[in-house]
Design an enzyme around this catalytic site. Structure first.
Site, PDB file in Angstrom:
ATOM      1  N   CYS A  98      45.487 -14.515  18.223  1.00 14.24           N
ATOM      2  CA  CYS A  98      45.641 -13.713  19.449  1.00 14.24           C
ATOM      3  C   CYS A  98      44.877 -14.301  20.625  1.00 14.24           C
ATOM      4  CB  CYS A  98      45.221 -12.262  19.217  1.00 14.24           C
ATOM      5  SG  CYS A  98      46.192 -11.449  17.916  1.00 14.24           S
ATOM      6  N   GLY A 103      52.007 -10.957  23.312  1.00 22.43           N
ATOM      7  CA  GLY A 103      50.844 -11.528  22.653  1.00 22.43           C
ATOM      8  C   GLY A 103      50.970 -13.026  22.407  1.00 22.43           C
ATOM      9  N   THR A 113      49.878 -15.233  15.900  1.00 21.78           N
ATOM     10  CA  THR A 113      49.394 -14.355  14.842  1.00 21.78           C
ATOM     11  C   THR A 113      49.801 -14.938  13.489  1.00 21.78           C
ATOM     12  OG1 THR A 113      49.569 -12.383  16.237  1.00 21.78           O
ATOM     13  CG2 THR A 113      49.506 -12.012  13.888  1.00 21.78           C
ATOM     14  N   SER A 138      49.584  -5.140  12.049  1.00 16.33           N
ATOM     15  CA  SER A 138      49.295  -5.709  10.734  1.00 16.33           C
ATOM     16  C   SER A 138      47.840  -5.423  10.413  1.00 16.33           C
ATOM     17  CB  SER A 138      49.563  -7.221  10.701  1.00 16.33           C
ATOM     18  OG  SER A 138      48.751  -7.904  11.643  1.00 16.33           O
TER      19      SER A 138
END
Length: 223
Positions: A178, A77, A80, A162
């Site tokens: 993201c 990813g 974040t 999360s």
């Protein structure tokens, strides 16, 4: 009575905040021990002080305002945010015993969060082409309420998810969360739901058996 968690899975819910680097070190060590057969699998629920974490696909142009520490996470990813009011779940399971299917693990993980949110009154969903857990915001638009990011080493999972319970949503403005800039982020608090972290943890625990069933049955979805 709390729902049953298998004896070979440790369930730990932290009441205080754990620094991200400390958590990453402890998770890495637990991953190694699980892979070697010297420790139980683990679900670890906690909260971090404010931090931006960079996944393996992070683009520096998406770090807009590094007002908090930036840590390379090693997960998949992009950027974040983690911080107070957000519940983070680190899921360390041995996929050698659970199908060796990373895609199925991620799908089941998403389903676990979606089912838990439904139990507390929030309809959420996956969205094709966009990582994370999405819901309808108070303005009627689509917004992210949960993030997913995993890593697998020696067939043992790391990181996880999360969910925004009641974080300061302005902290997300320091990054493109993201890598998705067309949509905003929301929280249970913004949606009018006041839920303590402990209550959210219990809701997750109540759905843990369904999550394992989806993973081990390779259904890749929850009922």
């Amino acid at each position: 009575m709390l729902p049953l968690v298998p004896e070979n899975v440790e369930w730990r819910s932290e009441t205080g905040r754990v620094g991200y680097r400390e958590a990453l070190d402890r998770m890495t060590e637990r991953n190694r021990a699980i892979a070697e057969g010297t420790a139980d699998e683990m679900v670890w629920l906690l909260e971090h002080p404010p931090v931006y974490t960079a996944g393996t696909s992070a683009d520096g142009a998406e770090l807009l305002d590094p007002r908090f520490e930036v840590v390379e996470a090693g997960r998949g990813g992009r950027y974040t945010y983690h911080g107070p009011g957000q519940r983070v779940g680190y899921v360390m399971l041995d996929l050698k015993e659970r199908g060796r299917d990373v895609r199925c693990f991620v799908h089941a993980l998403e389903g676990w969060v979606i089912a838990t949110l439904a139990d507390i009154g929030v309809e959420s969903r996956r969205s094709d082409g966009r990582i994370g857990i999405w819901t309808r915001d108070i303005d009627g638009g689509e917004a992210k309420i949960g993030a997913i990011g995993v890593r697998v080493r020696r067939w043992v999972t790391m990181h996880g998810f999360s969910v925004n319970l009641a974080p300061d949503l302005s902290h997300f403005a320091g990054i493109v969360p993201c890598g998705i800039e067309e949509f905003g982020v929301t929280s249970l608090e913004r949606l009018g739901i006041d839920l303590a972290p402990e209550a959210f943890d219990e809701a997750l625990r109540a759905r843990f058996g369904d999550f394992l069933g989806a993973l081990e049955g390779k259904a890749c979805a929850l009922p």
